[in-house]
Design an enzyme around this catalytic site. Sequence first.
Site, mmCIF file in Angstrom:
data_model
loop_
_atom_site.group_PDB
_atom_site.id
_atom_site.type_symbol
_atom_site.label_atom_id
_atom_site.label_comp_id
_atom_site.label_asym_id
_atom_site.label_seq_id
_atom_site.Cartn_x
_atom_site.Cartn_y
_atom_site.Cartn_z
ATOM 1 C CB THR A 154 26.003 41.283 23.898
ATOM 2 O OG1 THR A 154 24.823 41.962 23.494
ATOM 3 C CG2 THR A 154 25.634 40.066 24.717
ATOM 4 C CE1 TYR B 66 12.082 39.128 33.205
ATOM 5 C CE2 TYR B 66 11.401 41.328 33.849
ATOM 6 C CZ TYR B 66 11.345 39.968 34.021
ATOM 7 O OH TYR B 66 10.534 39.430 34.978
ATOM 8 C CE1 TYR C 148 22.985 42.211 18.242
ATOM 9 C CE2 TYR C 148 23.666 43.234 20.289
ATOM 10 C CZ TYR C 148 23.635 42.143 19.453
ATOM 11 O OH TYR C 148 24.262 40.980 19.828
ATOM 12 N NE ARG D 2 23.147 37.547 25.089
ATOM 13 C CZ ARG D 2 24.297 37.086 25.575
ATOM 14 N NH1 ARG D 2 25.183 36.525 24.774
ATOM 15 N NH2 ARG D 2 24.575 37.173 26.845
ATOM 16 C CE LYS E 276 26.029 42.345 16.550
ATOM 17 N NZ LYS E 276 26.666 42.428 17.886
ATOM 18 C CB ILE F 34 28.957 44.018 14.740
ATOM 19 C CG1 ILE F 34 28.817 45.343 13.974
ATOM 20 C CG2 ILE F 34 29.342 44.275 16.199
ATOM 21 C CD1 ILE F 34 27.733 46.264 14.494
#
Length: 294
Positions: free
Chosen positions: A46, A109, A135, A140, A164, A206
Site C-alpha cells: 500500500t 471494494y 494482509y 482500507r 500482517k 511491516i
Amino acid sequence: MSIFTGAAVAIVTPMTEDLKINFDKLGELIEEQIAGGTDAIVICGTTGESSTLSHGEHLAAIKYAIDKVAKRVPVIAGTGSNATDTAIMLSTEAESYGADAVLLVTPYYNKATQNGLIQHFTAIANSISIPVILYNVPSRTGCNILPETAVALAKNVKNIVAIKEASGNISQVAKLMQLADGCIELYSGNDDQIVPILSLGGKGVISVLSNVAPKETHDIVAKFMEGDVKGSCELQLKAIPLVDALFCEVNPIPVKAALNLQGKNVGLPRLPLTDMEPQNKEKLKKAMEEFGVL
C-alpha cells in the site's frame, strides 16, 4: 523458520517530476534501508502505491528491488489484488524473479465473504511455492480476515505461513494467536502497536515508520526480542507522535512528505493522492525533529 524477524520497511515508490517510477532513487532508498538495519524490504505494498501502478510498472518495481537487494535481506512482493487472477499473475511473476515471499492484501471494494477469502487466498497460494503473508487491513479494504479464517488457511495451505495484522483490534489479534497455537506467524501492520503485537507472540512489524527511521524501528523489535522489554516500550512510546503525524493523512501521503523533508526527493504520490496539506506538513516536521530524524 520465519521469513524475517524484526522490522521490514513497506518502502515507498519514488516518482520523478512527471510521476514515473524513479528507479535510481528506489535503489538509493533500498541501500539506505539495508545500511540502517532494516530486516526485510516489502516492495509494492500500500505504501508503495500499488493501486496506482500499471501491471507492468508493478512487476518492474518488484524485479528491480529483488535484483538490487541481491539476497542481502528478504524481499517480500506485494502482489495482492481484488481480482484473484491478477493476484495469481503478479505472484507467479514475483516468484520467477526470486521474491522470498508475497504479501496478499484482502480483496478491496468488491470485498468477499469469509468463504470467498479462503478460496481467493488458497488459489493464489497454490499457484506458487514461496511463502504467503496474508494482509488484514479492513480500514482500507472494507474486508476483515476473521481469526478462524486465518487459522483455517494456515492449517490447510502449506505456504500460507504468516499474517500482517493491521486491523488495530488487539482483542481480535489475541483471539487469532490463541486459536492458531503456533500455526501462523504474526507481524504488526501498525507502527503504534509493535510492542503489543510482539507481546502476543509477533515476529516483528511491516512498517511505514521504517522509511524515515529504519534503525529505531528495527531496535523496537530487537530490544524486545533480546529481553529488554522496557527499552523496547520506551522507544515505542517515543515514536507515537511521529507515527500519529505519519498517519494524519492517508498513507503514503505523509511518509513521502517526510522523506522529502529529509532531502530524499521521492516525489509526490500519484492521483488521487495529493501533496500533504501545509498545516499537517508542519505537524509532521515538528514530530520528525522531536524524534531526531530531521
